[in-house]
Design an enzyme around this catalytic site. Sequence first.
Site, PDB file in Angstrom:
ATOM      1  N   GLU A   1       0.461  -9.855  -1.302  1.00  0.00           N
ATOM      2  CA  GLU A   1      -0.932 -10.300  -1.366  1.00  0.00           C
ATOM      3  C   GLU A   1      -1.439 -10.341  -2.807  1.00  0.00           C
ATOM      4  O   GLU A   1      -2.237 -11.220  -3.159  1.00  0.00           O
ATOM      5  CB  GLU A   1      -1.803  -9.409  -0.488  1.00  0.00           C
ATOM      6  CG  GLU A   1      -1.558  -9.660   0.994  1.00  0.00           C
ATOM      7  CD  GLU A   1      -2.265  -8.659   1.885  1.00  0.00           C
ATOM      8  OE1 GLU A   1      -3.039  -9.090   2.758  1.00  0.00           O
ATOM      9  OE2 GLU A   1      -2.043  -7.444   1.710  1.00  0.00           O
TER      10      GLU A   1
ATOM     11  N   GLY B   1       0.864  -5.625   0.737  1.00  0.00           N
ATOM     12  CA  GLY B   1      -0.117  -5.767  -0.337  1.00  0.00           C
ATOM     13  C   GLY B   1       0.482  -6.256  -1.633  1.00  0.00           C
ATOM     14  O   GLY B   1      -0.208  -6.869  -2.452  1.00  0.00           O
TER      15      GLY B   1
ATOM     16  N   ALA C   1       0.831  -1.206   0.000  1.00  0.00           N
ATOM     17  CA  ALA C   1       0.000   0.000   0.000  1.00  0.00           C
ATOM     18  C   ALA C   1       0.863   1.253   0.000  1.00  0.00           C
ATOM     19  O   ALA C   1       1.982   1.266   0.517  1.00  0.00           O
ATOM     20  CB  ALA C   1      -0.924  -0.003   1.209  1.00  0.00           C
TER      21      ALA C   1
ATOM     22  N   GLU D   1       2.738  -6.158   7.848  1.00  0.00           N
ATOM     23  CA  GLU D   1       1.722  -5.178   8.267  1.00  0.00           C
ATOM     24  C   GLU D   1       1.671  -4.944   9.776  1.00  0.00           C
ATOM     25  O   GLU D   1       1.432  -3.810  10.220  1.00  0.00           O
ATOM     26  CB  GLU D   1       0.342  -5.606   7.753  1.00  0.00           C
ATOM     27  CG  GLU D   1       0.099  -5.335   6.284  1.00  0.00           C
ATOM     28  CD  GLU D   1       0.553  -6.462   5.368  1.00  0.00           C
ATOM     29  OE1 GLU D   1       0.164  -6.466   4.187  1.00  0.00           O
ATOM     30  OE2 GLU D   1       1.323  -7.340   5.834  1.00  0.00           O
TER      31      GLU D   1
END
Length: 267
Positions: free
Chosen positions: A122, A119, A74, A142
Amino acid sequence: MSESSESRFGEFVAVRRHDGHVAELVLDRPKAMNAVSSEMARSIAAACDALAADPSVRVTVLTSSNDRAFCVGADLKERNSFTDDELRRQRPTARACYTGVLELPMPSIAAVHGFALGGGFELALSCDLIVADATAVVGLPEVSVGVIPGGGGTQLLPRRVGAARAAELVFTARRVRAAEAAGLGLVDELVEDDARGAALELAGRIAANSPVGLRAAKRAMRLGHGLDLRAGLDVEDAAWRTVAFSGDRREGVAAFNEKRSPEWPGE
């Protein structure tokens, strides 16, 4: 593999077509190491919607235009500017990005070169297969910044490596280099260099098969995962019925008997 065309989805995402049936979804925000901003998240979701609606795409390969990173997760600079209400409103945008990759109906492959963190990892986990090269560094850090993996990581990682190993990786927030990542099953194929080239080559081999069969097989595996065996076999049977009376099945059997390569109608 020859490259035939490119479409843009906003400033930060491109889709390239290779040899007709392989699509390359390129994360193209190199100055930010592909940090996923709200704008980029919307573009990824839009590109996935377009790919999902295109029956000619048999395989999608997720790549990066940056020479140091697949994706660093992110955009924390953007997140730092959000109020609580803005962060709450942005959440569906972020979810749609990861869900778009996860729900691609055709086989998908991530080509990981360099950092795939948070992310970014992910996005790779949302693909069916992950090809990495020796530069790869993966992880879900995270909890080190006060959040949790929110792009599917808490669900996808345990399904890939088991609950205890996923817990260790999430709770420690540690980064894992390529060789260990391959040993732990965090990536599926490790090559010395050029993860993109290896992933596109694998995609070409997959794309030679029936597009109807590929999508039905993916659907059966995804929907059947986690069900008890009897329910899973019912899912498989339903998927089998969608291909058993298809033009692809007729062509595949005919080509086998005639000792020739099939020409899939894709229906």
